[in-house]
Motif scaffolding. Sequence first.
Motif, PDB file in Angstrom:
ATOM      1  N   GLU A   1       0.837  -1.195   0.000  1.00 12.27           N
ATOM      2  CA  GLU A   1       0.000   0.000   0.000  1.00 12.27           C
ATOM      3  C   GLU A   1       0.877   1.253   0.000  1.00 12.27           C
ATOM      4  N   PHE A   2       0.504   2.246  -0.801  1.00 12.97           N
ATOM      5  CA  PHE A   2       1.231   3.513  -0.866  1.00 12.97           C
ATOM      6  C   PHE A   2       2.731   3.240  -0.959  1.00 12.97           C
ATOM      7  N   PHE A   3       3.110   2.545  -2.012  1.00 13.51           N
ATOM      8  CA  PHE A   3       4.441   1.954  -2.117  1.00 13.51           C
ATOM      9  C   PHE A   3       5.586   2.948  -1.990  1.00 13.51           C
ATOM     10  N   SER A   4       5.654   3.930  -2.871  1.00 13.67           N
ATOM     11  CA  SER A   4       6.784   4.864  -2.859  1.00 13.67           C
ATOM     12  C   SER A   4       6.412   6.146  -2.109  1.00 13.67           C
ATOM     13  N   GLN A   5       7.356   6.657  -1.360  1.00 14.02           N
ATOM     14  CA  GLN A   5       7.117   7.877  -0.596  1.00 14.02           C
ATOM     15  C   GLN A   5       8.212   8.898  -0.879  1.00 14.02           C
ATOM     16  N   ILE A   6       7.817  10.162  -0.922  1.00 11.47           N
ATOM     17  CA  ILE A   6       8.749  11.267  -1.066  1.00 11.47           C
ATOM     18  C   ILE A   6       8.847  11.930   0.304  1.00 11.47           C
ATOM     19  N   LEU A   7      10.064  11.968   0.829  1.00 13.13           N
ATOM     20  CA  LEU A   7      10.260  12.494   2.175  1.00 13.13           C
ATOM     21  C   LEU A   7      11.244  13.656   2.150  1.00 13.13           C
ATOM     22  N   ILE A   8      11.066  14.572   3.071  1.00  8.28           N
ATOM     23  CA  ILE A   8      11.905  15.757   3.146  1.00  8.28           C
ATOM     24  C   ILE A   8      12.449  15.893   4.569  1.00  8.28           C
ATOM     25  N   ASN A   9      13.644  16.440   4.701  1.00  6.34           N
ATOM     26  CA  ASN A   9      14.207  16.722   6.017  1.00  6.34           C
ATOM     27  C   ASN A   9      13.232  17.602   6.795  1.00  6.34           C
ATOM     28  N   ARG A  10      12.996  17.278   8.047  1.00  8.15           N
ATOM     29  CA  ARG A  10      11.972  17.986   8.830  1.00  8.15           C
ATOM     30  C   ARG A  10      12.267  19.479   8.976  1.00  8.15           C
ATOM     31  N   ASP A  11      13.535  19.882   8.827  1.00 11.99           N
ATOM     32  CA  ASP A  11      13.896  21.287   8.964  1.00 11.99           C
ATOM     33  C   ASP A  11      13.694  22.074   7.673  1.00 11.99           C
ATOM     34  N   ALA A  12      13.360  21.380   6.596  1.00 14.07           N
ATOM     35  CA  ALA A  12      13.122  22.055   5.325  1.00 14.07           C
ATOM     36  C   ALA A  12      11.758  22.732   5.336  1.00 14.07           C
ATOM     37  N   THR A  13      11.611  23.745   4.512  1.00 13.94           N
ATOM     38  CA  THR A  13      10.340  24.482   4.477  1.00 13.94           C
ATOM     39  C   THR A  13       9.334  23.852   3.526  1.00 13.94           C
ATOM     40  N   ALA A  14       9.748  22.847   2.769  1.00 13.13           N
ATOM     41  CA  ALA A  14       8.866  22.235   1.779  1.00 13.13           C
ATOM     42  C   ALA A  14       7.647  21.593   2.425  1.00 13.13           C
ATOM     43  N   THR A  15       6.481  21.791   1.804  1.00 16.08           N
ATOM     44  CA  THR A  15       5.242  21.181   2.293  1.00 16.08           C
ATOM     45  C   THR A  15       4.500  20.418   1.205  1.00 16.08           C
ATOM     46  N   GLN A  16       4.904  20.597  -0.061  1.00 14.64           N
ATOM     47  CA  GLN A  16       4.246  19.912  -1.166  1.00 14.64           C
ATOM     48  C   GLN A  16       5.272  19.558  -2.235  1.00 14.64           C
ATOM     49  N   LEU A  17       4.870  18.704  -3.175  1.00 13.73           N
ATOM     50  CA  LEU A  17       5.813  18.193  -4.160  1.00 13.73           C
ATOM     51  C   LEU A  17       6.446  19.300  -4.999  1.00 13.73           C
ATOM     52  N   SER A  18       5.707  20.341  -5.306  1.00 16.79           N
ATOM     53  CA  SER A  18       6.278  21.423  -6.120  1.00 16.79           C
ATOM     54  C   SER A  18       7.448  22.103  -5.417  1.00 16.79           C
TER      55      SER A  18
ATOM     56  N   PRO B   1      20.210  19.118   5.686  1.00 16.92           N
ATOM     57  CA  PRO B   1      19.014  19.971   5.751  1.00 16.92           C
ATOM     58  C   PRO B   1      18.617  20.478   4.365  1.00 16.92           C
ATOM     59  N   GLY B   2      17.334  20.393   4.088  1.00 16.66           N
ATOM     60  CA  GLY B   2      16.826  20.841   2.806  1.00 16.66           C
ATOM     61  C   GLY B   2      16.742  19.754   1.764  1.00 16.66           C
ATOM     62  N   ALA B   3      17.389  18.604   2.018  1.00 16.46           N
ATOM     63  CA  ALA B   3      17.387  17.514   1.045  1.00 16.46           C
ATOM     64  C   ALA B   3      16.127  16.667   1.180  1.00 16.46           C
ATOM     65  N   ALA B   4      15.838  15.921   0.114  1.00 18.77           N
ATOM     66  CA  ALA B   4      14.687  15.020   0.095  1.00 18.77           C
ATOM     67  C   ALA B   4      15.161  13.625  -0.277  1.00 18.77           C
ATOM     68  N   ALA B   5      14.289  12.635  -0.084  1.00 15.67           N
ATOM     69  CA  ALA B   5      14.643  11.246  -0.398  1.00 15.67           C
ATOM     70  C   ALA B   5      13.422  10.501  -0.897  1.00 15.67           C
ATOM     71  N   VAL B   6      13.692   9.438  -1.625  1.00 16.80           N
ATOM     72  CA  VAL B   6      12.658   8.514  -2.088  1.00 16.80           C
ATOM     73  C   VAL B   6      12.907   7.168  -1.429  1.00 16.80           C
ATOM     74  N   ALA B   7      11.860   6.555  -0.912  1.00 15.29           N
ATOM     75  CA  ALA B   7      11.978   5.231  -0.299  1.00 15.29           C
ATOM     76  C   ALA B   7      10.604   4.591  -0.265  1.00 15.29           C
ATOM     77  N   SER B   8      10.575   3.293  -0.070  1.00 19.63           N
ATOM     78  CA  SER B   8       9.307   2.601   0.094  1.00 19.63           C
ATOM     79  C   SER B   8       8.766   2.861   1.492  1.00 19.63           C
ATOM     80  N   ARG B   9       7.494   2.650   1.639  1.00 22.20           N
ATOM     81  CA  ARG B   9       6.876   2.795   2.957  1.00 22.20           C
ATOM     82  C   ARG B   9       7.571   1.891   3.973  1.00 22.20           C
ATOM     83  N   MET B  10       7.891   0.663   3.550  1.00 24.87           N
ATOM     84  CA  MET B  10       8.519  -0.292   4.459  1.00 24.87           C
ATOM     85  C   MET B  10       9.887   0.193   4.923  1.00 24.87           C
ATOM     86  N   ALA B  11      10.703   0.703   3.995  1.00 28.41           N
ATOM     87  CA  ALA B  11      12.035   1.163   4.361  1.00 28.41           C
ATOM     88  C   ALA B  11      11.954   2.319   5.346  1.00 28.41           C
ATOM     89  N   PHE B  12      11.019   3.232   5.125  1.00 29.29           N
ATOM     90  CA  PHE B  12      10.867   4.365   6.039  1.00 29.29           C
ATOM     91  C   PHE B  12      10.448   3.900   7.429  1.00 29.29           C
TER      92      PHE B  12
END
Length: 275
Positions: free
Chosen positions: A101-118, A172-183
């Motif tokens: 379920e919800f296989f791939s996830q886009i994650l961002i460092n919590r200190d980043a200001t990003a809130t959406q994919l754009s 800080p400011g970086a993002a990552a791609v991972a599966s739900r399981m890996a996260f």
Amino acid sequence: MARGLFVVLMLGWSSLGLAAYTLGIVPFLSPRSLIIEFAPWRAHLESRLATSVAIATATDPVHFLARCGRGDFDVVLVPPHIALYLQRQLGYRPLLGMRSEFFSQILINRDATATQLSDLKGRHLHLPDQLSLVNYEATQFLSRFGLQAGRDFTTQSHTTENNALLAAISKPGAAAVASRMAFEHLPENLREQLRIIGSGRSSLWLVVMVPHHLKDSDVARLEEAISQIPHTQAGAAYFSHAGVALEPLGKSELAHFEPLLSIIEKAYWTRYSSR
């Protein structure tokens, strides 16, 4: 670690004198995490088959393919695009599929200001190996939002999903791609340092396959034993926690991943033929 060195994880010889089975798992997590993740599988198979079961992996997906070609495994767990390659090129037979379920996830460092994919525009995105399914699925997912690597963000590939996540945590400011399981496999103190800003669709995640040289009687024993895992106490807990389901495969389901075969072939010959 030498380029040709592979990782083999041996656990629990339960029936001395009987032939052991080797369960090969594509290296989408670190060896230690694979041991933990698939311990319920190993325990059930050893009990059901009354023999020892080894969990084995490799240094990277390309090396794993080479081990498959050598016949090092009796049964494998691989993503569907690699399953199609093994079926077409090496005569492996698919038995069952695991859906996430919800296989791939886009994650961002919590200190980043990003809130959406754009908000990924102009940032650095850490990805797992280029042959990993989550890499492909996440790239397709981002493209549906008009985001392309190289144009909108820069990327860096890592050997495992764990490493991609850890890289985003450390920068800080970086993002990552991972599966739900890996996260969810990360320790809580590390998970808290990342935020999910996008989740892909549910997907066929892993395929259970056997090599062509395995006897029909062994194939039948393995398929029966594996199909029973979700119905055991430990297995039910595992599938519920992981958010996955074990199901039969549709006849043409793997064909969906045919566009990836040329990428796998190129990576194999580029990255392994010189070893």
